[in-house]
Scaffold this motif. Structure first.
Motif, PDB file in Angstrom:
ATOM      1  N   LYS A  37     -29.867 130.366   6.720  1.00  0.00           N
ATOM      2  CA  LYS A  37     -30.511 130.830   7.945  1.00  0.00           C
ATOM      3  C   LYS A  37     -32.015 130.929   7.681  1.00  0.00           C
ATOM      4  CE  LYS A  37     -30.412 134.470  11.312  1.00  0.00           C
ATOM      5  NZ  LYS A  37     -30.373 135.908  11.453  1.00  0.00           N
ATOM      6  N   PRO A  38     -32.636 129.789   7.442  1.00  0.00           N
ATOM      7  CA  PRO A  38     -34.060 129.838   7.071  1.00  0.00           C
ATOM      8  C   PRO A  38     -34.950 130.129   8.268  1.00  0.00           C
ATOM      9  CG  PRO A  38     -33.339 127.579   7.260  1.00  0.00           C
ATOM     10  CD  PRO A  38     -32.139 128.431   7.552  1.00  0.00           C
ATOM     11  N   SER A  63     -39.416 125.062  15.685  1.00  0.00           N
ATOM     12  CA  SER A  63     -39.507 125.593  14.328  1.00  0.00           C
ATOM     13  C   SER A  63     -38.110 125.672  13.694  1.00  0.00           C
ATOM     14  CB  SER A  63     -40.134 126.981  14.434  1.00  0.00           C
ATOM     15  OG  SER A  63     -40.754 127.335  13.267  1.00  0.00           O
ATOM     16  N   GLU A  64     -37.148 126.087  14.491  1.00  0.00           N
ATOM     17  CA  GLU A  64     -35.776 126.195  13.996  1.00  0.00           C
ATOM     18  C   GLU A  64     -35.190 124.808  13.713  1.00  0.00           C
ATOM     19  OE1 GLU A  64     -32.508 125.862  15.886  1.00  0.00           O
ATOM     20  OE2 GLU A  64     -31.554 126.381  13.998  1.00  0.00           O
ATOM     21  N   ALA A  65     -35.455 123.875  14.629  1.00  0.00           N
ATOM     22  CA  ALA A  65     -34.917 122.512  14.454  1.00  0.00           C
ATOM     23  C   ALA A  65     -35.490 121.854  13.196  1.00  0.00           C
ATOM     24  CB  ALA A  65     -35.236 121.658  15.676  1.00  0.00           C
ATOM     25  N   LEU A  66     -36.738 122.183  12.884  1.00  0.00           N
ATOM     26  CA  LEU A  66     -37.351 121.551  11.706  1.00  0.00           C
ATOM     27  C   LEU A  66     -36.641 121.943  10.409  1.00  0.00           C
ATOM     28  CD1 LEU A  66     -41.185 121.786  12.552  1.00  0.00           C
ATOM     29  CD2 LEU A  66     -39.743 119.746  12.583  1.00  0.00           C
ATOM     30  N   PRO A 481     -35.487 117.768   7.003  1.00  0.00           N
ATOM     31  CA  PRO A 481     -35.611 119.199   7.128  1.00  0.00           C
ATOM     32  C   PRO A 481     -36.838 119.692   6.368  1.00  0.00           C
ATOM     33  CG  PRO A 481     -34.009 118.663   5.457  1.00  0.00           C
ATOM     34  CD  PRO A 481     -34.487 117.367   6.029  1.00  0.00           C
ATOM     35  N   ARG A 482     -37.387 120.785   6.834  1.00  0.00           N
ATOM     36  CA  ARG A 482     -38.590 121.350   6.231  1.00  0.00           C
ATOM     37  C   ARG A 482     -38.333 122.835   6.032  1.00  0.00           C
ATOM     38  NH1 ARG A 482     -44.130 120.895   6.084  1.00  0.00           N
ATOM     39  NH2 ARG A 482     -44.166 118.713   6.707  1.00  0.00           N
ATOM     40  N   PRO A 585     -38.358 117.448  18.015  1.00  0.00           N
ATOM     41  CA  PRO A 585     -37.215 117.685  17.120  1.00  0.00           C
ATOM     42  C   PRO A 585     -36.179 118.631  17.696  1.00  0.00           C
ATOM     43  CG  PRO A 585     -39.258 118.601  16.201  1.00  0.00           C
ATOM     44  CD  PRO A 585     -39.644 117.845  17.435  1.00  0.00           C
ATOM     45  N   SER A 586     -36.577 119.439  18.695  1.00  0.00           N
ATOM     46  CA  SER A 586     -35.605 120.387  19.252  1.00  0.00           C
ATOM     47  C   SER A 586     -34.875 119.801  20.456  1.00  0.00           C
ATOM     48  CB  SER A 586     -36.303 121.690  19.661  1.00  0.00           C
ATOM     49  OG  SER A 586     -37.138 121.485  20.784  1.00  0.00           O
ATOM     50  N   SER A 587     -35.178 118.547  20.819  1.00  0.00           N
ATOM     51  CA  SER A 587     -34.516 117.959  21.983  1.00  0.00           C
ATOM     52  C   SER A 587     -33.129 117.444  21.572  1.00  0.00           C
ATOM     53  CB  SER A 587     -35.360 116.812  22.543  1.00  0.00           C
ATOM     54  OG  SER A 587     -35.060 115.631  21.850  1.00  0.00           O
ATOM     55  N   PRO A 588     -32.266 117.159  22.561  1.00  0.00           N
ATOM     56  CA  PRO A 588     -30.917 116.688  22.213  1.00  0.00           C
ATOM     57  C   PRO A 588     -30.909 115.379  21.429  1.00  0.00           C
ATOM     58  CG  PRO A 588     -31.043 117.353  24.513  1.00  0.00           C
ATOM     59  CD  PRO A 588     -32.436 117.395  24.002  1.00  0.00           C
ATOM     60  N   LEU A 589     -32.003 114.639  21.449  1.00  0.00           N
ATOM     61  CA  LEU A 589     -32.055 113.403  20.651  1.00  0.00           C
ATOM     62  C   LEU A 589     -31.939 113.688  19.159  1.00  0.00           C
ATOM     63  CD1 LEU A 589     -34.943 111.134  21.993  1.00  0.00           C
ATOM     64  CD2 LEU A 589     -32.547 110.520  21.763  1.00  0.00           C
ATOM     65  N   ASP A 590     -32.370 114.887  18.768  1.00  0.00           N
ATOM     66  CA  ASP A 590     -32.224 115.348  17.389  1.00  0.00           C
ATOM     67  C   ASP A 590     -32.923 114.425  16.382  1.00  0.00           C
ATOM     68  OD1 ASP A 590     -31.421 117.126  15.485  1.00  0.00           O
ATOM     69  OD2 ASP A 590     -29.370 116.364  15.321  1.00  0.00           O
ATOM     70  N   THR A 591     -34.121 113.981  16.716  1.00  0.00           N
ATOM     71  CA  THR A 591     -34.893 113.126  15.796  1.00  0.00           C
ATOM     72  C   THR A 591     -35.933 113.976  15.072  1.00  0.00           C
ATOM     73  OG1 THR A 591     -36.589 112.714  17.452  1.00  0.00           O
ATOM     74  CG2 THR A 591     -34.739 111.159  17.376  1.00  0.00           C
ATOM     75  N   ILE A 592     -36.689 113.316  14.206  1.00  0.00           N
ATOM     76  CA  ILE A 592     -37.870 113.969  13.644  1.00  0.00           C
ATOM     77  C   ILE A 592     -38.903 114.108  14.767  1.00  0.00           C
ATOM     78  CG2 ILE A 592     -37.547 113.102  11.296  1.00  0.00           C
ATOM     79  CD1 ILE A 592     -39.807 111.029  11.927  1.00  0.00           C
TER      80      ILE A 592
END
Ligand SMILES: C[S@@+](CC[C@H](N)C(=O)[O-])C[C@H]1O[C@@H](n2cnc3c(N)ncnc32)[C@H](O)[C@@H]1O
Length: 606
Positions: A37-38, A63-66, A481-482, A585-592
């Motif tokens: 849970k970073p 920030s969470e998606a990253l 991921p970061r 990165p937080s969109s449903p596409l889930d890309t970088i």
């Protein structure tokens, strides 16, 4: 989707009203500690700037998606060597053989889990029938977006709750890894020896260990650091380094391939075989070499947006390792000329190697500083491909001496500060000497190549390219991921933008009237994205934004912002937003996080 993801994370690791680092071990449910849970750390001023740009809720989702990897791997097929269908067949067979597909299919039967993390991206452009077939039969599927049928998705899964064997309140044996190592593990890598920082006592080969990460923390000097003496013995108690800071930073469980002593004695090799991961992404290392290339979806789209045509002369200004270069060459059916430049000797070797591996002959790689890509005379341009080995520049001599692959040794240090005695090749710059000594001590860098020749270029004539791709070096704040983002300051972000503008100025000179420039970055920073577009359109009246195909990303940011030091940044104007592609990165596409702008170049006399 993000709400659901957040919900699952909350279920996996129940939150507490007290900050975890302030709770004593006794008070804390161990499952709160041994979970993933970073929370991404930012420089406070940078955070304020992004909150201003995106709004607090959206930035918190970004920030969470990253901190998570994308839930699928994206593979580009070399259509000159194979077909998507053939690759799907081969990959499915290989993954099945390795037992990976079975694992994933088992996981995919957890419907909720699939809905949360894995179904959306694969749905892009798929018909209901196709979707059903892929969902039922396999997790390796073809991208259905028109123009991207050479792209294959392989689903991963996560986050998974891991059973660290905590029953009876007993602490598991542990390994702490560096942040970079952890980010690689989250992408599917194993834990390699150099990434291990600390380990419990009495760990033998074959033991089960919980793996956590030491993320940079604020230092007394106002900077950030993760100072753990390599080889530290972990007690499983609050006396361990970063004990509280590692709450919620457990990335999985694995089997040690070496004893504790071995991990800190041998220089290379796998230290922990990660057989139980928070995120499961199949590894494609060394698979179908030359036939496929693992590449982020937005990068594939950037090459496609350039729309290179057979027989054209294309410049890829910052090309290494050659992902987009090879994509461009394949789109041109290997007919024409793709000049691929990068400032780093060893990275140019990587481009050369990749082009050879993919059987592409229209690519010519050069070592060149893109800030000096325009040459003044035709003789310079012609000399480009004939730079003899015995008059290689200072950069090569330094790199040979250091036996290292430093990608930033050349452009920053050498031109300004290095003074070479041309007779004996010694260096008088202290900065360069220090860097060489460091490299000698630390051994070859990550990008080390075992040697080889690269051609140096002195630059190219103005108006000599049909199309130019500037996939600019950037703050990379879209990469996932970061686990840490505190290193960038408002000033460093502004410096990236300045550097990109100088490169863009070169691109503008090199492209011919009637040509095209594509500019891309892998950052969420508007200053390096929409800010560059504003600069380009305001500075060069002969440039206009062009529509892009395929269009998969979202719109750009309109407006601008004033920073606390009074600096004003302008972004897009109304009407321009739908001509760029911004991958969130937080969109449903889930890309970088990624950004693409395409410019048409009209007559430069206008
Ligand atoms: C974002 S990466 C490029 C990725 C590449 N386009 C691909 O798709 O594989 C940026 C690259 O720019 C290179 N670079 C940085 N400054 C440069 C300069 N002044 N001249 C040429 N290349 C530079 C770096 O070495 C790095 O390889």
């Amino acid at each position: 989707m993000i709400k659901k993801a957040g919900h699952v994370l909350k279920t996996l690791c129940k939150t507490s009203s007290l900050p975890l680092h302030r709770q004593s071990q006794g008070q804390m449910d161990l499952s709160e500690r041994y979970c993933y849970k970073p929370s991404l750390k930012w420089n406070p001023k940078v955070e304020e700037y992004f909150i201003n740009a995106y709004g607090p809720e959206h930035f918190s989702r970004i920030s969470e998606a990253l901190t998570r990897p994308s839930c699928y791997s994206c593979i580009r097929v070399n259509t000159l060597k194979s077909t998507s269908d053939a690759v799907i067949k081969k990959l499915s067979a290989i993954l099945q053989e390795r037992g990976l597909l079975n694992g994933m299919i088992r996981i995919s039967n957890d419907r909720k889990h699939m809905e949360d993390f894995c179904s959306k991206p694969i749905e892009i452009g798929e018909s209901a029938d196709t979707r059903r077939t892929y969902a039922q039969n396999n997790l390796v599927s073809k991208c259905m977006i028109p123009g991207l049928d050479h792209v294959i998705f392989v689903r991963g899964s996560g986050p998974h709750a891991i059973d660290y064997g905590l029953s009876g309140g007993k602490s598991p044996k542990e390994v702490i890894v560096s942040r970079k190592c952890a980010e690689a593990v989250l992408r599917g890598a194993q834990v390699y020896v150099p990434g291990v920082l600390a380990c419990s006592a009495h760990v033998e080969k074959g033991d089960v260990v919980a793996v956590s990460v030491a993320v940079e923390q604020p230092g007394a000097d106002g900077g950030w650091g993760a100072n753990i003496t390599r080889g530290t013995i972990l007690q499983g108690s609050p006396a361990d380094p970063y004990y509280f800071e590692r709450n919620g930073l457990y990335i999985g469980q694995g089997i040690t391939m070496l004893s504790r002593a071995g991990m800190f004695r041998v220089p290379v090799g796998v230290a922990v075989d990660m057989n139980c991961r928070v995120f499961d992404l199949p590894s494609f290392h060394d698979l179908l070499e030359g036939e496929i290339f693992l590449q982020n979806l937005p990068s594939i789209i950037a090459a496609r947006a350039l729309d290179p045509q057979r027989g054209e002369r294309i410049l890829d200004m910052c090309a290494a390792p050659g992902g987009k270069t090879t994509a461009i060459a394949i789109l041109m059916q290997d007919e024409g000329e793709v000049i691929a430049v990068d400032r780093s000797h060893n990275k140019v070797l990587d481009i050369k190697k990749l082009a050879a591996e993919m059987g592409l002959t229209c690519i010519t790689p050069y070592k060149l500083d893109a800030l000096k890509a325009v040459c003044r005379s035709e003789s310079d341009d012609l000399a480009a491909s004939h730079f003899p080995q015995d008059v290689v520049g200072i950069e090569e001599r330094i790199e040979k001496t250091s036996m290292a692959a430093s990608d930033d040794l050349d452009a920053e240090l050498v031109p300004q500060s290095c003074d070479v005695n041309s007779k004996n090749g010694t260096y008088s710059s202290k900065a360069v000497e220090r860097k060489i000594m460091r490299k000698m001590r630390n051994g070859p860098g990550r990008n080390h190549c075992s040697g080889g020749r690269v051609e140096k270029s002195k630059g190219f004539l103005p108006n000599s390219f049909d199309r130019v791709l500037l996939d600019a070096p950037c703050s990379a704040l879209g990469l996932r991921p970061r686990l840490f983002a505190g290193e960038e300051t408002v000033e460093s972000l502004r410096n990236h933008a300045k550097y990109q503008k100088r490169m863009f100025d070169q691109a503008v000179q090199l492209v011919r009237p009637g040509g095209v420039i594509v500019y891309s970055t892998c950052t969420i920073n508007p200053g390096e994205n929409e800010g560059l577009v504003r600069y380009a359109l305001d500075t060069y009246k002969f440039l206009s934004l062009a529509s892009q195909h395929p269009r998969v990303g979202g719109p750009g940011l309109v407006g601008g912002c004033q920073l606390s030091d009074g600096y004003t940044e302008e972004w897009l104007r109304p009407g321009e937003e739908d001509l760029v592609q911004r991958f969130d990165p937080s969109s449903p596409l889930d890309t970088i996080g990624f950004f693409i702008a395409k410019f048409n170049v009209s007559s430069k006399d206008a």
